[in-house]
Enzyme design. Structure first.
Site, short mmCIF file in Angstrom:
data_model
loop_
_atom_site.label_atom_id
_atom_site.label_comp_id
_atom_site.label_asym_id
_atom_site.label_seq_id
_atom_site.Cartn_x
_atom_site.Cartn_y
_atom_site.Cartn_z
N TYR A 168 3.54 4.84 22.45
CA TYR A 168 3.48 5.43 21.12
C TYR A 168 3.57 6.94 21.26
O TYR A 168 2.65 7.57 21.78
CB TYR A 168 2.17 5.01 20.47
CG TYR A 168 2.08 5.21 18.98
CD1 TYR A 168 2.08 4.13 18.11
CD2 TYR A 168 1.95 6.48 18.42
CE1 TYR A 168 1.97 4.30 16.75
CE2 TYR A 168 1.85 6.65 17.05
CZ TYR A 168 1.87 5.55 16.22
OH TYR A 168 1.76 5.71 14.85
N ILE A 196 6.31 -11.81 -0.70
CA ILE A 196 5.20 -12.55 -0.11
C ILE A 196 4.02 -12.48 -1.07
O ILE A 196 3.61 -11.40 -1.48
CB ILE A 196 4.82 -11.93 1.25
CG1 ILE A 196 6.01 -11.98 2.22
CG2 ILE A 196 3.60 -12.65 1.85
CD1 ILE A 196 5.85 -11.09 3.43
N ASP A 244 -3.18 1.67 12.39
CA ASP A 244 -3.57 3.04 12.02
C ASP A 244 -3.59 3.22 10.50
O ASP A 244 -4.37 4.00 9.97
CB ASP A 244 -2.59 4.06 12.62
CG ASP A 244 -2.72 4.16 14.13
OD1 ASP A 244 -3.67 3.57 14.69
OD2 ASP A 244 -1.90 4.83 14.75
N SER A 281 3.54 -5.82 11.66
CA SER A 281 2.52 -4.86 12.06
C SER A 281 1.75 -5.32 13.29
O SER A 281 1.76 -6.50 13.66
CB SER A 281 1.58 -4.71 10.86
OG SER A 281 0.39 -4.05 11.20
N SER A 317 -2.93 0.09 3.77
CA SER A 317 -1.84 -0.89 3.88
C SER A 317 -2.36 -2.28 3.55
O SER A 317 -3.56 -2.53 3.57
CB SER A 317 -1.21 -0.85 5.26
OG SER A 317 -2.19 -1.02 6.28
N GLY A 354 0.80 -1.21 0.00
CA GLY A 354 0.00 0.00 0.00
C GLY A 354 0.84 1.27 0.00
O GLY A 354 0.31 2.37 -0.16
N SER A 382 2.43 2.55 2.56
CA SER A 382 2.21 3.34 3.77
C SER A 382 3.38 3.28 4.75
O SER A 382 3.33 3.89 5.81
CB SER A 382 0.95 2.83 4.49
OG SER A 382 1.18 1.53 4.99
N ASN A 383 4.41 2.54 4.39
CA ASN A 383 5.54 2.35 5.31
C ASN A 383 6.14 3.68 5.78
O ASN A 383 6.27 4.62 5.00
CB ASN A 383 6.62 1.51 4.59
CG ASN A 383 7.82 1.24 5.47
OD1 ASN A 383 8.74 2.04 5.56
ND2 ASN A 383 7.80 0.11 6.15
N GLU A 421 10.80 -7.49 5.25
CA GLU A 421 10.82 -6.26 4.45
C GLU A 421 11.25 -6.48 3.00
O GLU A 421 11.98 -5.66 2.43
CB GLU A 421 11.74 -5.22 5.12
CG GLU A 421 11.30 -4.88 6.54
CD GLU A 421 12.06 -3.71 7.16
OE1 GLU A 421 12.57 -2.86 6.40
OE2 GLU A 421 12.13 -3.63 8.40
#
Lengths: 574, 574
Positions: A474, A274, A204, A219, A209, A138, A140-141, A268
């Site tokens: 966080y 994958i 989030d 994640s 993602s 996606g 979004s990393n 990663e």
């Protein structure tokens, strides 16, 4: 043309959707006080794509035709927009670099395979050509896991998994769903939900993602207290590796030596692509409920979360914000909606009469899922613990609001960047005994860093993802920027916080991966032999560093391999 | 002399304790019917140590003096008894080989280090001398993880961790205990228990196995439904690797790439010697209860366990025996004690009147732990599911008996071997949808194997260790032996069962490790790239194959390395 939707090339989320403050009257004064930023100043004009100076594609005709042969010419792209979209993730560093036109190395070609066979063929051809492959989900990393190394001399191929977006099948008896790796969060829940199932994984980044991305970065979603981190949820895997597909069959547990499944988690893209994941899914629960709570201060909130985690209660969400994050939540409330009812003068007066310092109030959310009687019992177990720690139940309103707003937070970063402020996040996990110390030292480190770079900065935090032995902290931090090198200043703050994590018993990241952003702390986290082991794993599959090189390991641990092919004319040393 | 206690050199458990049948009147007729074995025949005389032909130690003076320098001469042993004790684990194959004097290669020296520093020094010296190191915990392994390779030409050093047997400290706030790797199960629970804590890890081998051994083989205990497998319980690790100690700090969860923690789990000594483990511990629960249940047949029992695993109930133990294992349990009951009350004519008459086929009755145990109201609620949730599936609650009696007898089972193997019968176990895990199929095919495979070798055999099974997506099936098989090569016949049966596991969606082992016993199925379980990844991990740390070589990987995947040193005179090729 390939019809895979992407986020804005320059920022978070969908084109046309952005954060705004006009309906949140308390935000502008809050931000002015917190970081000296006047939201009423006109924002900078948005970035124009045409202003970017985009490097030419280095993909040669031979490789392009090989790739086209696999995925079709219509899914093989070398146009600037596709290549820019696939250059970075969405970290603050990524957004700032794009805005500055800092794009020294972007992918040379983007391909959209349809299925595992195509992915496997791409992997084989890219490795045979000694090119570089970077898988893309996606996008979004936020740990720098997607970018080509700036000095990469080989052709860079971005493999977008966006067309592998199907739920293949559900083993309804075992609660196991086979899902293609490129499927986005909402598409997973929609396909599962129509058959009465849920994955229960809601990071989030959920809306933007993919399942494969979650696996590749370890994640964790906000209901992880019940459903587990992605590492717990993943039971089977298929990974296209050079030459052959790795197949980890879905098993509830196994004793087959060092866990290969756990080598793919967090890899990663460095061990291949994958293609498919078999995940544990759950029947949609009879009841799902998120309640809001107030605690008189951070210590009381932490203590309550801890007591819940070792009690017989099994909530789906445990979350408490520190006083600053609570104040921020109050400041983003809309006129006469949602949270405003919380901070009604009436309630606040009651709390004051109870002796609470209103500046120290901490907002908490706790989620419950299951049968009605189960939820009801959980609620009362939790209420007892909350009350024992001086907290009060605020009710459903804020919980619903949290549930609705939870995926919108990243939009704020672009809003602030437009107005000259940098905002980012850093998160960690640590044992319960060290959380207060990690918290105190990370806040102190951030404030010292602000002093060093001479800005008025803000740092706030919440605890989420509770475990029997610890939890995740966080942090969100922000500061107004006027200097010439915003990223140099950002690095001072980000590094100070990260170092405080590792120095005080926390990990470099609970669920954002290592990427390039956190690689500098890997050895301090897992020790030199740990780094050596990871290097051994990567080297076993990818001795030529063709698969997303430069991620996870610090550059010092990974010298570039000797080129396999003769350097092209003009590049050879004289 | 080193004062570390060991099991009998020739069999399971403590000297002087053995299984006997005189007080179990139903056992002899049962065994006669099941495998044609007459328990009233006189047993073979016990094996005499002096009858063994024990190879000389090949340890040279230089290495011996180096090892003595580290641990002291009094903890450096080359005498035959010490070396025999450290040759094998306690698998059926191990016991049969010892009884046959089949000991082609035994350790040359046994050392007992006191602490991590000594372990690290031993690792460094053994590797520097190009010798072979095999870590030894309780010696209870049944997968061939402890034996030297028969053709091993280098000096073999067994490192017994028995003196590393202390609880170092408890972080009471986080529920994290630092425990030395050589600590035996009972010593762990005693040291934790005196301070109000429990680890909650109770494998069948509990009394004679160690924390380090559990980690090295991915053990699982009978309360794993609540406490998790050892892989879930282990939060931090220290491992003496060649040159340096790996340090995995205790963390509730982390996102640091491929999991190094999960590479050590199941590593069977091939990555170094585990010296210390930080485990998640729990306050001793207010109440702990194991109840017995009857199901009318195996299918009903399986279905109930499945429904419990996806319900809001969270028992600590879920276990159901098939009809044959239930019959065996009944046959081992003592006169007028424990289980006898279960099979009282009264109860059986009631069940018959309900229409039950008494030959099909399946005995189940379900455990509950927590606060009293939690246990009470769990019990009623479970009762509802049991009843819905046609089962009945039998009560506390059998549960208590199970709790008391659970660690005694391995003694029966020696008792049977003395009388000419071979008995062993094979266990697997599979998704719920495949359990019946795995069960049916494993039973069929065993019976076909018995036909092939021409014996009357027995196979029985229980389900234990339930997960949301599947469970463990644990088979016990036995046959009377008269042929000349008992292990060849055993291999026919064991292989048939293992192959049925892997062919039907099960894993090669749920919690007994790979060792040498299951290595032949590794590639079928985790695919060729999976084997390649494990090989990469091992090779990164131990390129010279000095650390317990020959385990986990099938021999075909691991050619012997070229010798680092010149071969000694007389051994060189001409």
């Amino acid at each position: 043309m390939t019809s895979v939707k992407h986020m804005k090339w320059w920022g978070w989320g969908v084109e046309g959707v952005s954060f705004h403050h006009e309906d949140k009257p308390n935000l502008a004064p809050f931000v002015l006080k917190a970081v000296d930023l006047d939201l009423h100043q006109p924002p900078k004009p948005p970035l124009a794509f045409d202003d970017l100076s985009i490097p030419d594609s280095r993909a040669d005709e031979d490789l392009l035709s090989q790739l086209s042969e696999v995925v079709g010419a219509e899914h093989t792209h070398t146009d600037p927009m596709e290549r820019i979209i696939h250059t970075y993730g969405k970290s603050l560093r990524d957004l700032v670099r794009l805005r500055n036109g800092d794009i020294p190395r972007i992918p040379d070609v983007v391909v959209y395979p349809l299925d595992e066979d195509e992915v496997q063929a791409i992997v084989n051809r890219v490795v045979a050509a000694d090119a570089v492959l970077i898988p893309f989900g996606g996008g979004s990393n936020i740990s720098g896991s997607l970018e080509p190394r700036p000095a990469e001399s080989r052709v860079v191929v971005s493999v977008d998994l966006g067309r592998l977006n199907r739920l293949i099948e559900i083993d309804e008896e075992s609660g196991l769903a086979r899902i293609q790796a490129g499927t986005l969060g909402p598409d997973i829940e929609e396909q599962l939900g129509s058959r009465g199932w849920t994955l229960g994984h809601f990071p989030d980044s959920f809306t933007h993602s993919t399942l494969g991305g979650w696996v590749a970065t370890r994640s964790s979603g906000m209901q992880s207290d019940k459903y587990g981190d992605i590492a717990d949820i993943v039971k089977g895997l298929r990974v296209a590796m050079p030459g052959e597909t790795l197949v980890i069959r879905p098993l509830p547990s196994t004793s087959t030596g060092p866990s290969v499944r756990e080598m793919i988690l967090g890899s990663e893209g460095r061990l291949g692509v994958i293609t498919e994941v078999t995940v544990q899914v759950h029947r949609i629960p009879e009841q799902r409920l998120v309640l809001g709570y107030f605690f008189p201060n951070w210590e009381a909130g932490l203590k309550a979360m801890h007591e819940i985690s070792v009690s017989d209660a099994t909530p789906s969400i445990t979350r408490v914000s520190d006083a600053r994050e609570t104040a921020f939540s109050f400041a983003t409330r809309k006129k006469s909606k949602g949270l405003s009812s919380l901070v009604s003068k009436g309630l606040m007066k009651v709390l004051e009469r109870k002796g609470w310092d209103l500046e120290q109030v901490c907002l908490s959310f706790i989620g419950f899922e299951g049968g009605k009687s189960h939820v009801s019992r959980q609620k009362s177990l939790v209420k007892e613990i909350v009350t024992r720690n001086g907290g009060i139940v605020v009710g459903k309103g804020p919980g619903q609001l949290y549930d609705q707003k939870k995926f919108d937070t990243p939009y704020i970063r672009d809003f602030l960047l437009d107005r000259g402020a940098m905002a980012d996040v850093s998160e960690t996990a640590a044992p319960w005994s060290k959380l207060q110390q990690v918290y105190d030292n990370a806040v102190t480190a951030a404030n010292k860093a602000y002093d060093k770079i001479g800005v008025k900065g803000w740092v706030m935090c919440h605890l989420s993802h509770s475990y029997h032995s610890g939890a995740c902290l966080y942090f969100t931090f922000a500061f107004r920027h006027e200097g010439i090198d915003p990223l140099a200043d950002y690095d001072v703050v980000k590094s100070a916080i990260q170092q405080a994590f590792v120095d005080n018993g926390g990990t470099l990241s609970h669920h954002h991966a290592v990427g390039t952003e956190h690689a500098a702390w890997l050895e301090q986290d897992i020790s030199a032999p740990g780094v050596h082991l990871i290097k051994g794993v990567l080297n076993a599959i990818d001795p030529g560093q063709n698969l997303n090189p430069g991620k996870i390991l610090p550059p010092s641990a990974e010298p570039a391999p000797a080129p396999r092919h003769e350097p092209a004319e003009g590049l050879s040393a004289h």
